[in-house]
Design a protein around this motif. Structure first.
Motif, PDB file in Angstrom:
ATOM      1  N   VAL A 162      38.779  49.319  48.390  1.00 47.83           N
ATOM      2  CA  VAL A 162      38.871  48.475  47.196  1.00 47.83           C
ATOM      3  C   VAL A 162      38.879  49.346  45.939  1.00 47.83           C
ATOM      4  CG1 VAL A 162      37.604  46.779  45.799  1.00 47.83           C
ATOM      5  CG2 VAL A 162      37.868  46.419  48.252  1.00 47.83           C
ATOM      6  N   ASP A 163      38.200  50.492  45.996  1.00 52.51           N
ATOM      7  CA  ASP A 163      38.165  51.394  44.836  1.00 52.51           C
ATOM      8  C   ASP A 163      39.567  51.889  44.480  1.00 52.51           C
ATOM      9  OD1 ASP A 163      35.462  51.032  44.913  1.00 52.51           O
ATOM     10  OD2 ASP A 163      35.003  52.968  45.823  1.00 52.51           O
ATOM     11  N   LEU A 164      40.374  52.190  45.501  1.00 52.76           N
ATOM     12  CA  LEU A 164      41.750  52.625  45.249  1.00 52.76           C
ATOM     13  C   LEU A 164      42.562  51.490  44.634  1.00 52.76           C
ATOM     14  CD1 LEU A 164      43.981  54.741  45.506  1.00 52.76           C
ATOM     15  CD2 LEU A 164      44.355  53.982  47.866  1.00 52.76           C
ATOM     16  N   LEU A 165      42.317  50.268  45.090  1.00 50.32           N
ATOM     17  CA  LEU A 165      42.987  49.096  44.526  1.00 50.32           C
ATOM     18  C   LEU A 165      42.633  48.931  43.049  1.00 50.32           C
ATOM     19  CD1 LEU A 165      44.524  46.408  44.623  1.00 50.32           C
ATOM     20  CD2 LEU A 165      42.487  45.364  45.645  1.00 50.32           C
ATOM     21  N   ILE A 166      41.351  49.048  42.727  1.00 50.69           N
ATOM     22  CA  ILE A 166      40.910  48.930  41.329  1.00 50.69           C
ATOM     23  C   ILE A 166      41.570  50.012  40.471  1.00 50.69           C
ATOM     24  CG2 ILE A 166      38.937  49.093  39.769  1.00 50.69           C
ATOM     25  CD1 ILE A 166      38.834  46.548  41.325  1.00 50.69           C
ATOM     26  N   SER A 167      41.611  51.232  40.985  1.00 47.92           N
ATOM     27  CA  SER A 167      42.226  52.339  40.232  1.00 47.92           C
ATOM     28  C   SER A 167      43.693  52.050  39.934  1.00 47.92           C
ATOM     29  CB  SER A 167      42.108  53.643  41.026  1.00 47.92           C
ATOM     30  OG  SER A 167      40.757  54.002  41.205  1.00 47.92           O
ATOM     31  N   HIS A 168      44.397  51.493  40.910  1.00 44.63           N
ATOM     32  CA  HIS A 168      45.810  51.156  40.718  1.00 44.63           C
ATOM     33  C   HIS A 168      45.975  50.114  39.614  1.00 44.63           C
ATOM     34  CE1 HIS A 168      49.978  50.162  41.615  1.00 44.63           C
ATOM     35  NE2 HIS A 168      49.620  48.883  41.736  1.00 44.63           N
ATOM     36  N   LEU A 169      45.122  49.102  39.602  1.00 42.60           N
ATOM     37  CA  LEU A 169      45.205  48.052  38.581  1.00 42.60           C
ATOM     38  C   LEU A 169      44.878  48.604  37.198  1.00 42.60           C
ATOM     39  CD1 LEU A 169      43.410  45.131  40.492  1.00 42.60           C
ATOM     40  CD2 LEU A 169      45.869  45.516  40.260  1.00 42.60           C
ATOM     41  N   VAL A 170      43.859  49.457  37.129  1.00 46.08           N
ATOM     42  CA  VAL A 170      43.450  50.025  35.843  1.00 46.08           C
ATOM     43  C   VAL A 170      44.543  50.929  35.278  1.00 46.08           C
ATOM     44  CG1 VAL A 170      41.805  51.583  34.731  1.00 46.08           C
ATOM     45  CG2 VAL A 170      40.988  49.859  36.343  1.00 46.08           C
ATOM     46  N   GLU A 171      45.118  51.768  36.137  1.00 44.81           N
ATOM     47  CA  GLU A 171      46.171  52.687  35.689  1.00 44.81           C
ATOM     48  C   GLU A 171      47.378  51.939  35.138  1.00 44.81           C
ATOM     49  OE1 GLU A 171      47.101  55.163  38.983  1.00 44.81           O
ATOM     50  OE2 GLU A 171      45.156  56.197  38.974  1.00 44.81           O
ATOM     51  N   ASN A 172      47.642  50.748  35.672  1.00 46.85           N
ATOM     52  CA  ASN A 172      48.797  49.969  35.232  1.00 46.85           C
ATOM     53  C   ASN A 172      48.430  48.877  34.228  1.00 46.85           C
ATOM     54  OD1 ASN A 172      51.304  50.810  37.029  1.00 46.85           O
ATOM     55  ND2 ASN A 172      49.511  50.833  38.363  1.00 46.85           N
ATOM     56  N   ASN A 173      47.171  48.922  33.749  1.00 48.46           N
ATOM     57  CA  ASN A 173      46.708  48.000  32.704  1.00 48.46           C
ATOM     58  C   ASN A 173      46.936  46.533  33.080  1.00 48.46           C
ATOM     59  OD1 ASN A 173      45.480  47.525  30.202  1.00 48.46           O
ATOM     60  ND2 ASN A 173      47.466  47.331  29.168  1.00 48.46           N
ATOM     61  N   VAL A 174      46.639  46.199  34.325  1.00 47.89           N
ATOM     62  CA  VAL A 174      46.830  44.832  34.821  1.00 47.89           C
ATOM     63  C   VAL A 174      45.639  43.962  34.429  1.00 47.89           C
ATOM     64  CG1 VAL A 174      47.082  43.409  36.891  1.00 47.89           C
ATOM     65  CG2 VAL A 174      48.227  45.628  36.748  1.00 47.89           C
ATOM     66  N   LYS A 175      45.912  42.734  33.984  1.00 50.52           N
ATOM     67  CA  LYS A 175      44.832  41.826  33.588  1.00 50.52           C
ATOM     68  C   LYS A 175      44.944  40.442  34.221  1.00 50.52           C
ATOM     69  CE  LYS A 175      43.573  43.852  29.122  1.00 50.52           C
ATOM     70  NZ  LYS A 175      44.450  45.009  29.111  1.00 50.52           N
ATOM     71  N   ASN A 176      46.132  40.044  34.655  1.00 46.27           N
ATOM     72  CA  ASN A 176      46.329  38.703  35.210  1.00 46.27           C
ATOM     73  C   ASN A 176      46.619  38.796  36.712  1.00 46.27           C
ATOM     74  OD1 ASN A 176      46.270  37.154  32.609  1.00 46.27           O
ATOM     75  ND2 ASN A 176      47.993  38.513  32.177  1.00 46.27           N
ATOM     76  N   ILE A 177      45.651  38.349  37.496  1.00 46.62           N
ATOM     77  CA  ILE A 177      45.682  38.600  38.939  1.00 46.62           C
ATOM     78  C   ILE A 177      45.413  37.321  39.716  1.00 46.62           C
ATOM     79  CG2 ILE A 177      44.546  39.853  40.825  1.00 46.62           C
ATOM     80  CD1 ILE A 177      43.733  41.934  38.724  1.00 46.62           C
ATOM     81  N   THR A 178      46.073  37.202  40.865  1.00 50.79           N
ATOM     82  CA  THR A 178      45.738  36.170  41.845  1.00 50.79           C
ATOM     83  C   THR A 178      45.344  36.865  43.140  1.00 50.79           C
ATOM     84  OG1 THR A 178      47.191  34.477  40.909  1.00 50.79           O
ATOM     85  CG2 THR A 178      46.624  34.267  43.240  1.00 50.79           C
ATOM     86  N   VAL A 179      44.206  36.472  43.703  1.00 53.26           N
ATOM     87  CA  VAL A 179      43.678  37.101  44.913  1.00 53.26           C
ATOM     88  C   VAL A 179      43.708  36.087  46.053  1.00 53.26           C
ATOM     89  CG1 VAL A 179      41.704  38.243  45.980  1.00 53.26           C
ATOM     90  CG2 VAL A 179      42.177  38.584  43.542  1.00 53.26           C
ATOM     91  N   LEU A 180      44.422  36.427  47.119  1.00 49.27           N
ATOM     92  CA  LEU A 180      44.498  35.578  48.305  1.00 49.27           C
ATOM     93  C   LEU A 180      43.631  36.164  49.413  1.00 49.27           C
ATOM     94  CD1 LEU A 180      48.360  34.924  48.470  1.00 49.27           C
ATOM     95  CD2 LEU A 180      46.606  33.419  47.511  1.00 49.27           C
ATOM     96  N   SER A 181      42.839  35.330  50.046  1.00 51.34           N
ATOM     97  CA  SER A 181      42.011  35.763  51.174  1.00 51.34           C
ATOM     98  C   SER A 181      42.140  34.740  52.293  1.00 51.34           C
ATOM     99  CB  SER A 181      40.542  35.895  50.744  1.00 51.34           C
ATOM    100  OG  SER A 181      40.052  34.648  50.275  1.00 51.34           O
ATOM    101  N   ASN A 182      41.589  35.072  53.471  1.00 53.89           N
ATOM    102  CA  ASN A 182      41.555  34.097  54.560  1.00 53.89           C
ATOM    103  C   ASN A 182      40.111  33.865  55.000  1.00 53.89           C
ATOM    104  OD1 ASN A 182      40.901  36.280  56.270  1.00 53.89           O
ATOM    105  ND2 ASN A 182      43.055  36.616  56.803  1.00 53.89           N
ATOM    106  N   LYS A 183      39.923  33.173  56.103  1.00 55.55           N
ATOM    107  CA  LYS A 183      38.578  32.763  56.507  1.00 55.55           C
ATOM    108  C   LYS A 183      37.801  33.849  57.248  1.00 55.55           C
ATOM    109  CE  LYS A 183      40.024  27.927  56.972  1.00 55.55           C
ATOM    110  NZ  LYS A 183      40.161  26.768  57.898  1.00 55.55           N
ATOM    111  N   SER A 184      38.425  34.976  57.540  1.00 54.31           N
ATOM    112  CA  SER A 184      37.732  36.022  58.298  1.00 54.31           C
ATOM    113  C   SER A 184      36.604  36.623  57.469  1.00 54.31           C
ATOM    114  CB  SER A 184      38.716  37.122  58.710  1.00 54.31           C
ATOM    115  OG  SER A 184      39.137  37.865  57.585  1.00 54.31           O
ATOM    116  N   SER A 185      35.569  37.094  58.153  1.00 56.43           N
ATOM    117  CA  SER A 185      34.402  37.642  57.458  1.00 56.43           C
ATOM    118  C   SER A 185      34.764  38.889  56.656  1.00 56.43           C
ATOM    119  CB  SER A 185      33.292  37.971  58.464  1.00 56.43           C
ATOM    120  OG  SER A 185      33.736  38.931  59.413  1.00 56.43           O
ATOM    121  N   PHE A 186      35.659  39.734  57.198  1.00 54.78           N
ATOM    122  CA  PHE A 186      35.999  40.962  56.474  1.00 54.78           C
ATOM    123  C   PHE A 186      36.836  40.658  55.240  1.00 54.78           C
ATOM    124  CE2 PHE A 186      38.250  45.031  55.766  1.00 54.78           C
ATOM    125  CZ  PHE A 186      37.129  45.837  55.595  1.00 54.78           C
ATOM    126  N   SER A 187      37.709  39.655  55.322  1.00 56.80           N
ATOM    127  CA  SER A 187      38.485  39.255  54.146  1.00 56.80           C
ATOM    128  C   SER A 187      37.549  38.794  53.035  1.00 56.80           C
ATOM    129  CB  SER A 187      39.456  38.133  54.517  1.00 56.80           C
ATOM    130  OG  SER A 187      40.184  37.704  53.387  1.00 56.80           O
TER     131      SER A 187
END
Length: 479
Positions: free
Chosen positions: A230-255
């Protein structure tokens, strides 16, 4: 051979324990002889006697540990005694001794606050290495691969292996292991055993093959868990100055764990940014917009919901009813989303980008961090159907996929999948050995391993690296 002499009281305690063990054997033998002629004899009294003897042995061990000022061992014996017997099952004399022991333990802890695991650090040596792995049962082959990896670095003279499947609890196993006076413990592998062993607070430098909650200062984790990605994901968003996000997950515990981890990290970044810019509140001053949605049915329905396609249809129906005539209708969806993040499985994530393209939202980036890492064979088979997706994979998984695409793209058997898995755990064992070997002389270092470039810091957990991979039209490219 140097041996520490025990005080006379300790020798007496050990003698009593030996006598009790002989007594236990005699009772069991006597019962076996009696039951042969009296099959209907109740075993209730025998169980009570054996339970009382086990309690006496634990109590004596606790008293001996108290004399040797081994506070963590006293605590473990008291906990084991509490789980074995209730106070009503102990004799009056045992209850008195137990009360005195508890008072001594509490007063010692309160008067000696320095005696605790927080003062100990992860400083392993190669003097005596103990490895705890499930060498039988379902994890036997994985453990064998780890052992082979360890053997490439360590010699056999100073290493001992224990099968965790042969013991009813980590407490019972540690009772034997501590006699070896280990300088470092490697393992356990299974999550339940890791948590049990960690609670014992053994005070010995330990490298776990799994994540652990509330670890000690002398423990480290080396696992293949992908939560840290997740840290790499955050770094990617920060580097590209992203602010508007939609997060999709499923019912699995790890998701759900990935979603929770991302939410915490993303909010922390927003607060940090607000503080740097002297904003009063992050909520009022920063134009961040994050929508979380758990997929319950189909990806089609989920995407239509998060893109507000249904609201567009409702507005059309209302207007059509108001003016009293049929209207030509084209779906109008949200235009403010910059990135869709999916914590989904392979088959679900595969559908996200095509849905964005269907609504002519090609400019929205799709980033996929798998809720379940797909098997290499099934993923390679699905590659032609992927389009314009940025995936976050463990580096070892990315390397294995690229290797098999180059070498034999049309001949990827189940045996290949199996060998990839075993090879990964072999590399994990070798990496563990390299860390233990290097940490004796260096506080921070980098190891170029088969799992990727791994950084080690005594103050942080070891993280197996991840890679950003672009997937489109049957090919993958490292970003």
């Amino acid at each position: 051979m140097y041996m520490k002499l025990l005080p006379s009281q300790s020798i007496k305690s050990l003698a009593i324990i030996a006598s009790l063990l002989l007594c236990t054997f005699s009772i069991s033998l006597s019962y076996a002889e009696t039951s042969a002629t009296s099959p209907k004899l109740s075993i209730t009294n025998l169980d009570k006697q054996l339970n009382l003897l086990d309690s006496e042995i634990l109590l004596l061990k606790a008293e001996l540990a108290m004399q040797n000022n081994e506070m963590s061992q006293v605590k473990n014996y008291l906990l084991a005694l509490a789980s074995l017997s209730s106070n009503s099952q102990l004799t009056e004399q045992m209850l008195q001794r137990l009360s005195v022991l508890k008072q001594s333990y509490i007063s010692t802890i309160l008067s000696s606050p320095i005696i605790n695991s927080a003062t100990k650090q992860f400083n392993p040596t190669l003097k005596k290495i103990v490895v705890l792995l499930p060498q039988t049962g379902a994890y036997a082959e994985v453990s064998e691969a780890i052992v082979e990896g360890l053997s490439t670095i360590f010699s056999e003279e100073n290493i001992s292996y224990f099968d965790t499947e042969s013991y009813s609890s980590m407490f019972d196993l540690w009772e034997l292991v501590k006699l070896y006076n280990p300088s470092v413990v490697i393992g356990p592998l299974q999550k339940k055993n890791v948590n049990q062993f960690n609670q014992l607070d053994v005070g010995v430098p330990t490298l776990y093959f799994n994540d652990v909650e509330n670890g000690h200062t002398y423990t480290h984790s080396l696992s293949l868990s992908r939560l840290s990605h997740v840290d790499l994901l955050i770094s990617h968003l920060v580097e590209n100055n992203v602010k508007n996000i939609t997060v999709l997950s499923n019912k699995s515990s790890f998701s759900r764990k990935l979603t929770e981890r991302f939410s915490q990290k993303w909010q922390a970044y927003q607060v940090e940014l607000a503080t740097e810019n002297n904003y009063l509140t992050a909520e009022l001053s920063l134009p961040f917009n994050t929508v979380y949605y758990e997929v319950k049915d189909s990806i089609d329905q989920a995407m239509r919901t998060v893109l507000n396609e249904k609201k567009s249809l409702i507005r059309k129906n209302w207007l059509q009813k108001t003016v009293g005539t049929d209207l030509f209708y084209t779906e109008r969806v949200r235009q403010d989303i910059e990135v869709v993040i999916s914590f989904l499985n392979n088959s679900q994530a595969l559908q996200v980008t095509p849905m964005l393209q269907f609504f002519k939202l090609n400019y929205i980036e799709h980033v996929w961090l798998p809720s379940r890492l797909p098997e290499s064979r099934s993923f390679i088979g699905s590659l032609p159907y992927w389009s314009d997706t940025l995936a976050i994979f463990p580096t070892y998984f990315k390397n294995s996929v690229r290797l098999h695409i180059q070498e034999k793209p049309n001949d990827f058997s189940a045996e290949d999948v199996h060998q990839l898995k075993i090879g990964t755990f072999h590399a994990l064992g070798k990496l563990a050995a390299e860390i233990i070997e290097k940490v004796a002389t260096e506080n921070t270092f980098i190891i170029q391993s088969e799992l990727g470039k791994v950084s080690f810091d005594r103050e942080q957990e070891v993280v197996v690296p991840a890679s950003l991979v672009w997937i489109s039209k049957g090919s993958i490219h490292v970003q």
